[in-house]
Design a protein around this motif. Structure first.
Motif, PDB file in Angstrom:
ATOM      1  N   THR A 131      43.460  43.936  38.963  1.00 59.01           N
ATOM      2  CA  THR A 131      42.884  43.076  39.997  1.00 59.01           C
ATOM      3  C   THR A 131      41.532  42.548  39.545  1.00 59.01           C
ATOM      4  OG1 THR A 131      44.047  44.256  41.758  1.00 59.01           O
ATOM      5  CG2 THR A 131      42.085  42.996  42.393  1.00 59.01           C
ATOM      6  N   THR A 132      40.699  43.434  39.016  1.00 59.07           N
ATOM      7  CA  THR A 132      39.391  43.005  38.495  1.00 59.07           C
ATOM      8  C   THR A 132      39.578  42.018  37.350  1.00 59.07           C
ATOM      9  OG1 THR A 132      38.390  45.101  39.129  1.00 59.07           O
ATOM     10  CG2 THR A 132      37.226  43.819  37.453  1.00 59.07           C
ATOM     11  N   HIS A 133      40.527  42.288  36.487  1.00 53.09           N
ATOM     12  CA  HIS A 133      40.811  41.413  35.350  1.00 53.09           C
ATOM     13  C   HIS A 133      41.184  40.012  35.836  1.00 53.09           C
ATOM     14  CE1 HIS A 133      43.228  40.113  31.763  1.00 53.09           C
ATOM     15  NE2 HIS A 133      42.167  40.611  31.157  1.00 53.09           N
ATOM     16  N   ARG A 134      42.058  39.916  36.841  1.00 53.29           N
ATOM     17  CA  ARG A 134      42.472  38.605  37.364  1.00 53.29           C
ATOM     18  C   ARG A 134      41.308  37.907  38.058  1.00 53.29           C
ATOM     19  NH1 ARG A 134      45.102  34.527  35.843  1.00 53.29           N
ATOM     20  NH2 ARG A 134      43.451  33.331  36.748  1.00 53.29           N
ATOM     21  N   LEU A 135      40.476  38.670  38.766  1.00 49.62           N
ATOM     22  CA  LEU A 135      39.311  38.072  39.427  1.00 49.62           C
ATOM     23  C   LEU A 135      38.346  37.455  38.419  1.00 49.62           C
ATOM     24  CD1 LEU A 135      38.606  40.682  42.237  1.00 49.62           C
ATOM     25  CD2 LEU A 135      39.370  38.309  42.532  1.00 49.62           C
ATOM     26  N   PHE A 136      38.266  38.035  37.235  1.00 46.42           N
ATOM     27  CA  PHE A 136      37.433  37.476  36.182  1.00 46.42           C
ATOM     28  C   PHE A 136      37.871  36.037  35.875  1.00 46.42           C
ATOM     29  CE2 PHE A 136      37.090  36.414  31.716  1.00 46.42           C
ATOM     30  CZ  PHE A 136      35.741  36.561  31.490  1.00 46.42           C
ATOM     31  N   TYR A 137      39.163  35.841  35.683  1.00 44.28           N
ATOM     32  CA  TYR A 137      39.670  34.506  35.379  1.00 44.28           C
ATOM     33  C   TYR A 137      39.528  33.566  36.575  1.00 44.28           C
ATOM     34  CZ  TYR A 137      41.238  36.430  31.017  1.00 44.28           C
ATOM     35  OH  TYR A 137      41.248  37.016  29.771  1.00 44.28           O
ATOM     36  N   ASP A 138      39.683  34.097  37.782  1.00 42.26           N
ATOM     37  CA  ASP A 138      39.437  33.285  38.980  1.00 42.26           C
ATOM     38  C   ASP A 138      37.997  32.791  38.997  1.00 42.26           C
ATOM     39  OD1 ASP A 138      42.048  33.826  39.753  1.00 42.26           O
ATOM     40  OD2 ASP A 138      41.479  35.271  41.317  1.00 42.26           O
ATOM     41  N   ALA A 139      37.058  33.664  38.634  1.00 41.90           N
ATOM     42  CA  ALA A 139      35.634  33.293  38.619  1.00 41.90           C
ATOM     43  C   ALA A 139      35.388  32.173  37.615  1.00 41.90           C
ATOM     44  CB  ALA A 139      34.765  34.508  38.288  1.00 41.90           C
TER      45      ALA A 139
ATOM     46  N   MET B 174      31.531  36.319  39.313  1.00 43.34           N
ATOM     47  CA  MET B 174      31.412  36.803  37.929  1.00 43.34           C
ATOM     48  C   MET B 174      30.398  37.945  37.849  1.00 43.34           C
ATOM     49  SD  MET B 174      32.335  36.690  34.736  1.00 43.34           S
ATOM     50  CE  MET B 174      33.224  35.156  34.499  1.00 43.34           C
ATOM     51  N   ALA B 175      29.252  37.786  38.485  1.00 38.98           N
ATOM     52  CA  ALA B 175      28.209  38.818  38.446  1.00 38.98           C
ATOM     53  C   ALA B 175      28.690  40.123  39.081  1.00 38.98           C
ATOM     54  CB  ALA B 175      26.945  38.318  39.139  1.00 38.98           C
ATOM     55  N   SER B 176      29.529  40.032  40.091  1.00 33.46           N
ATOM     56  CA  SER B 176      30.009  41.240  40.773  1.00 33.46           C
ATOM     57  C   SER B 176      31.018  42.024  39.937  1.00 33.46           C
ATOM     58  CB  SER B 176      30.644  40.877  42.117  1.00 33.46           C
ATOM     59  OG  SER B 176      31.929  40.291  41.937  1.00 33.46           O
ATOM     60  N   LEU B 177      31.525  41.421  38.881  1.00 31.56           N
ATOM     61  CA  LEU B 177      32.583  42.044  38.092  1.00 31.56           C
ATOM     62  C   LEU B 177      32.084  42.807  36.866  1.00 31.56           C
ATOM     63  CD1 LEU B 177      35.138  39.085  38.177  1.00 31.56           C
ATOM     64  CD2 LEU B 177      35.155  41.172  39.589  1.00 31.56           C
ATOM     65  N   TRP B 178      30.790  42.732  36.572  1.00 27.44           N
ATOM     66  CA  TRP B 178      30.229  43.376  35.382  1.00 27.44           C
ATOM     67  C   TRP B 178      29.349  44.559  35.764  1.00 27.44           C
ATOM     68  CZ3 TRP B 178      30.999  42.286  30.220  1.00 27.44           C
ATOM     69  CH2 TRP B 178      31.789  41.164  29.956  1.00 27.44           C
ATOM     70  N   VAL B 179      29.418  45.613  34.967  1.00 27.11           N
ATOM     71  CA  VAL B 179      28.504  46.744  35.103  1.00 27.11           C
ATOM     72  C   VAL B 179      27.106  46.233  34.757  1.00 27.11           C
ATOM     73  CG1 VAL B 179      27.868  48.990  34.148  1.00 27.11           C
ATOM     74  CG2 VAL B 179      30.264  48.423  34.488  1.00 27.11           C
ATOM     75  N   ASP B 180      26.120  46.619  35.532  1.00 25.26           N
ATOM     76  CA  ASP B 180      24.735  46.223  35.244  1.00 25.26           C
ATOM     77  C   ASP B 180      24.126  47.273  34.326  1.00 25.26           C
ATOM     78  OD1 ASP B 180      22.284  45.038  35.192  1.00 25.26           O
ATOM     79  OD2 ASP B 180      21.728  45.598  37.239  1.00 25.26           O
ATOM     80  N   ASP B 181      24.172  46.984  33.013  1.00 22.26           N
ATOM     81  CA  ASP B 181      23.733  47.968  32.030  1.00 22.26           C
ATOM     82  C   ASP B 181      23.380  47.251  30.729  1.00 22.26           C
ATOM     83  OD1 ASP B 181      24.353  50.019  29.731  1.00 22.26           O
ATOM     84  OD2 ASP B 181      24.172  51.224  31.548  1.00 22.26           O
ATOM     85  N   PRO B 182      22.349  47.694  30.027  1.00 24.30           N
ATOM     86  CA  PRO B 182      22.001  47.055  28.757  1.00 24.30           C
ATOM     87  C   PRO B 182      23.057  47.254  27.662  1.00 24.30           C
ATOM     88  CG  PRO B 182      20.538  48.919  29.193  1.00 24.30           C
ATOM     89  CD  PRO B 182      21.388  48.733  30.411  1.00 24.30           C
ATOM     90  N   GLY B 183      24.004  48.159  27.866  1.00 27.36           N
ATOM     91  CA  GLY B 183      25.033  48.415  26.867  1.00 27.36           C
ATOM     92  C   GLY B 183      26.263  47.537  26.976  1.00 27.36           C
TER      93      GLY B 183
ATOM     94  N   SER C 140      34.661  51.138  41.945  1.00 25.75           N
ATOM     95  CA  SER C 140      35.290  49.861  41.600  1.00 25.75           C
ATOM     96  C   SER C 140      35.431  49.730  40.094  1.00 25.75           C
ATOM     97  CB  SER C 140      34.442  48.689  42.113  1.00 25.75           C
ATOM     98  OG  SER C 140      34.400  48.660  43.503  1.00 25.75           O
ATOM     99  N   TRP C 141      36.409  48.977  39.669  1.00 28.57           N
ATOM    100  CA  TRP C 141      36.576  48.675  38.260  1.00 28.57           C
ATOM    101  C   TRP C 141      35.690  47.497  37.904  1.00 28.57           C
ATOM    102  CZ3 TRP C 141      38.980  51.718  34.872  1.00 28.57           C
ATOM    103  CH2 TRP C 141      39.867  52.670  35.362  1.00 28.57           C
ATOM    104  N   LYS C 142      34.920  47.647  36.830  1.00 28.95           N
ATOM    105  CA  LYS C 142      34.010  46.589  36.389  1.00 28.95           C
ATOM    106  C   LYS C 142      34.106  46.430  34.875  1.00 28.95           C
ATOM    107  CE  LYS C 142      30.893  46.794  40.219  1.00 28.95           C
ATOM    108  NZ  LYS C 142      30.138  45.697  40.705  1.00 28.95           N
TER     109      LYS C 142
END
Length: 142
Positions: A6-14, A23-32, A123-125
């Motif tokens: 679901t997260t993967h498909r939302l990425f392409y929707d974004a 798009m911002a909601s789908l990524w882990v907020d981390d310097p790595g 959540s998956w990110k």
């Protein structure tokens, strides 16, 4: 976002809709975190990754992804189930420039993509994404 696909498909929707907030909601907020766009050097850190997607989405008139060969593997860890997923797919990309892409013409391409998603706060990110173009080989008839 209870499963990695679901997260993967939302990425392409974004990307297709140019939705920077999604798009911002789908990524882990981390310097790595990391992202490698086709033909580009690796980007590190969520702010660099999101900046690159914002610029890309602002400069594409039309883009649509048709995903094939989608494969997901979850890596179990701990009592709560999987916390890492690897999604590999083929991106069949249709794009066009300008507001009326149909009148101006479309172009297409293919890329193979590997995405690593992690469970963060239930959540998956996205943690990492790497896309590479697929070279189309033309075989000559003898």
């Amino acid at each position: 976002m209870t499963d990695p696909l679901t997260t993967h498909r939302l990425f392409y929707d974004a990307v297709e809709s140019g939705d920077v907030d999604l798009m911002a909601s789908l990524w882990v907020d981390d310097p790595g975190t990391s992202c490698v766009h086709p033909g580009s050097v690796p980007l590190r850190g969520t702010s660099q990754v999101l900046r690159s997607w914002t610029v890309l989405m602002a400069n594409v008139g039309y883009i649509q992804f048709f995903l094939t060969d989608v494969d997901v593997v979850t890596l179990p860890r701990g009592a709560d189930g999987p916390d890492t997923a690897v999604v590999v797919c083929t991106e069949n990309i249709l794009s066009g420039e300008g507001l009326d892409a149909a009148a101006e013409g479309f172009s297409g391409g293919r890329a193979v993509c590997t995405s690593i998603l992690v469970k963060a706060g239930g959540s998956w990110k996205f943690w990492s994404r790497h896309a590479s173009p697929i070279a189309e080989m033309m075989l000559e008839d003898d």
